[in-house]
Design an enzyme around this catalytic site. Structure first.
Site, short mmCIF file in Angstrom:
data_model
loop_
_atom_site.label_atom_id
_atom_site.label_comp_id
_atom_site.label_asym_id
_atom_site.label_seq_id
_atom_site.Cartn_x
_atom_site.Cartn_y
_atom_site.Cartn_z
NE ARG A 1 -13.52 24.83 9.27
CZ ARG A 1 -13.95 25.86 8.37
NH1 ARG A 1 -15.13 26.35 8.99
NH2 ARG A 1 -13.59 26.18 7.19
CG HIS B 1 -18.36 23.80 8.15
ND1 HIS B 1 -18.66 24.11 9.14
CD2 HIS B 1 -19.67 22.92 7.79
CE1 HIS B 1 -19.89 23.93 9.59
NE2 HIS B 1 -20.45 23.14 8.60
CE1 TYR C 1 -13.05 28.76 4.43
CE2 TYR C 1 -14.51 27.60 3.05
CZ TYR C 1 -13.88 27.76 4.24
OH TYR C 1 -14.02 26.65 4.86
#
Lengths: 319, 372
Positions: free
Chosen positions: B264, B268, B277
């Protein structure tokens, strides 16, 4: 004929008359169902249409949704309401919402049957009465057949319905004997029904509490109190007008509901009667529910927790 | 790095990272099909970019994209038949697009306007099309997987040569519904293709925190059917693998689990900031493996593509996006009382009552507002 046999007759008729109908769940095939409702059907219809599945509630309900979307008319048997909680996401987030959330593009003609209620000394995790919870959810229909005729007729009606229908069969009712017109097809699933006429008090109930309430009404008759017993039958969408008609006549209401009192379906019925029938009431609406404890196992403890005929009689006398 | 070694050992790949083709595995799509695929992938990428901007401008509430995963989504859907079912996760606009869901359909859905097929009731990108056999998106993770199995079982009972493809992410493989559905499909040899877009991150949680297994596809083995690990950034590998899985499903061979190993590249969703993160170095590494770049290099090698065509296509798509947006933004929202429709096939009395109550209140409010 028994309630159980009436369900079986309904299943058989549905499987015979509609090739889209198939039954799936845990132990429904070779074993004939945990409550013996489907006994003999595997032999008659074969393993594709009477399908024993892996033990996963979320999957047989979820796959039932998928099969309904795929043009079938699945009947899913979840052994009991207690275990249906393992499939609750499929009910609340999926079966109940897909028509609306897809803008009306998808229809889920799914019938889900399960046993509900206590009284058989099986302790809390086998004795829940959660049909009132289910009735909280828009998008599904909730049926509580309390007679032999409804046991068959409601199942056939569920299979004609374009929406997901949940049928709660009280486990104490399976051996109950009753009349069944063999030719009777689908039952009405939009209305409550008066099961006993009376002018002094309205007793509203559903499912497994109906026989107890009728018995209480007989005892009350010997005390010269004529109770009208109304069987709600369909918890969602609820037919409040039948209750109001009765209340307008009797002016007193007692609701008998085997679920826990706080937030119960009895509370909903009570609220609606107050909202729409307040002027008819001569006394506060009374409720008889289960003790708000996890259902105990030992017989005398379980009896203490459940609504009993004597309590219904006593409550009516105290109004 | 155990996982990486296991991946390289068995990954199915048709296009190398420089766009060179493995002729033995080439699904031999026509030039026209290849260009259709490329166009869809580029459109999906450009729509993602535009929608993120729109959300930042406050014109839409939410968006969730497919950036970096276009090959896995579009390549798989392109391998399906018209009657087959797509059971999407929430990044599968591209899958619906290649089945006929238009850009206009998509934008109407994102704006939740009066022409939105989901009638303003669903979050953006949570599309549905019964006509195109694209099931309604369900937000709770993994809950769509049993629906695909049910659709597949229904096809089998009806003896229709149809199958279902269900998309989900690596995070969903930790959900019970993934396992029980795979088990169900295995037992009934349901014509179902499970496609896991392993994009390495479930919001902030890395793939290693979802499973200690070296790969996701090996989980199929426990359920009695085949799992295949595919380079998810290789559109031809995804296409070929999905096609094969569908042929197997239709001929009674049962289900397949495809793990599309991808990444990805973006957040998100518009509610996420991945800087919290994961490091840029990791993202940079994967940007070099961008499925669009790889496919374009392949098309260039085949003399189907060059810079001028790329520039022209980008201009055309940009124009199409902007003009469609302009039109769609003018469409009014659905009327408030429409919320009561489609709860049931036939509106019950209590909803009619609630609808009438709302209408009366709206009428009253209008009068109050006008009197000011």
């Amino acid at each position: 004929m028994t309630y159980r046999e009436a369900i079986r007759a309904g299943l058989r008729e549905a499987l015979r008359s509609d090739p889209r109908v198939f039954l799936m769940g845990e132990d429904v095939g070779r074993y004939g169902g945990a409550y013996a409702c489907s006994r003999g059907l595997l032999e008659e219809f074969g393993p594709e249409r009477v399908r024993d599945t892996p033990l996963s509630e979320s999957t047989f309900v979820g796959a039932g949704i998928g099969a309904a979307l795929g043009g079938m008319r699945p009947i899913v048997e979840v052994m009991t309401v207690n275990f249906s909680l393992l499939a609750l996401d499929q009910v609340v987030n999926n079966a109940a919402t897909l028509r609306h959330m897809s803008g009306g593009q998808f229809s889920i003609p799914l019938a889900v049957r399960m046993a509900t209620g206590g009284g058989r000394q099986l302790a809390a995790q086998h004795s829940h009465s959660l049909e009132g919870w289910y009735a909280h959810i828009p998008g599904i229909k909730v049926l509580t057949p309390a007679t032999v005729a409804d046991a068959k007729g409601m199942l056939l009606a569920a299979l004609q319905d374009p929406d997901p229908v949940f049928i709660f069969e009280h486990a104490m009712l399976y051996p109950m004997e009753g009349e069944l017109d063999e030719d009777a097809g689908a039952a009405d699933i939009s209305q409550a029904r008066v099961r006993r006429q009376g002018n002094d008090v309205t007793l509203i109930t559903f499912g497994g509490s109906l026989p107890k309430t009728l018995e209480a009404a007989e005892q009350l008759a010997s005390l010269e109190i004529e109770a009208e017993v109304v069987d709600a039958r369909v918890l969602r969408p609820l037919d409040i007008s039948t209750f109001l008609t009765s209340v307008a006549k009797t002016h007193r209401v007692v609701i008998v509901d085997e679920a826990w009192r706080t937030g119960s379906f009895a509370a909903e019925i009570s609220a609606q009667i107050m909202e729409q029938g307040f002027d008819h009431l001569d006394a506060p609406v009374a409720r008889i529910c289960a003790a708000e404890v996890p259902m105990p196992y030992a017989k005398h403890l379980e009896e203490a927790a459940l609504p009993q005929v004597g309590i219904i009689v006593k409550t009516v006398q105290g109004l | 790095m155990k996982a990486a070694v296991a991946v390289e050992d068995k990954i199915v790949r048709v296009l190398g990272e420089g766009g060179e083709v493995d002729a033995s595995k080439d699904p031999r799509l026509s030039d026209r099909d290849l260009l259709t695929l490329y166009r869809a992938m580029l459109l999906n990428r450009m729509v993602d970019e535009r929608m993120f901007r729109l959300q930042r401008q406050g014109r839409i509430a939410f968006y969730i994209g497919a950036t970096g995963e276009e090959a896995a989504i579009i390549g798989a859907a392109f391998a399906m038949g018209e009657k087959d079912w797509v059971v999407p996760c929430y990044r599968e606009f591209g899958a619906a697009y290649v089945r006929g869901f238009t850009l206009r359909d998509f934008f109407c859905q994102i704006f939740g306007n009066a022409q939105d097929l989901t009638k303003g009731r669903q979050m953006p990108v949570h599309i549905a099309s019964s006509r195109l056999h694209v099931l309604s998106v369900s937000s709770p993770v993994g809950t769509q997987i049993p629906h695909a199995v049910g659709l597949a079982i229904a096809a089998k009972i009806r003896k229709a040569k149809e199958a279902a493809l269900v998309f989900f992410g690596d995070g969903a493989t930790s959900e019970g519904d993934f396992h029980v559905s795979m088990n169900f499909a295995g037992v009934f040899r349901a014509p179902c293709v499970f496609l896991c877009r392993n994009n390495q991150w479930a919001i902030s949680v890395p793939r290693e925190r979802q499973t200690a297994a070296p790969s996701i596809e090996i989980k199929a083995k426990a359920y009695g059917f085949e799992g295949v690990l595919v380079d998810g950034n290789d559109v031809l590998a995804i296409y070929a693998t999905t096609k094969k899985a569908f042929e197997k499903a239709r001929s009674g061979g049962g289900p397949t689990l495809i793990e599309a190993f991808t990444y990805r590249l973006g957040p998100h969703s518009t509610s996420d900031d991945p800087h919290a993160y994961r490091g840029e170095d990791e993202v940079e590494l994967w940007k070099k493996k961008d499925p669009l770049i790889r496919f374009r290099e392949y098309l260039e090698k085949r003399k189907l593509w060059h810079q001028d065509r790329e520039t022209k296509l980008m201009q055309d798509l940009n124009e199409e996006i902007l003009s469609t947006l302009k039109e769609v933004e003018q469409i009014p929202p659905p009327p408030p009382e429409s919320i009561f429709e489609d709860v049931y096939a036939v509106m019950p009395w209590h909803l009619r009552e609630q609808r009438d109550q709302l209408l009366r209140w709206l009428e009253e409010r209008k009068k109050i507002t006008e009197s000011y």
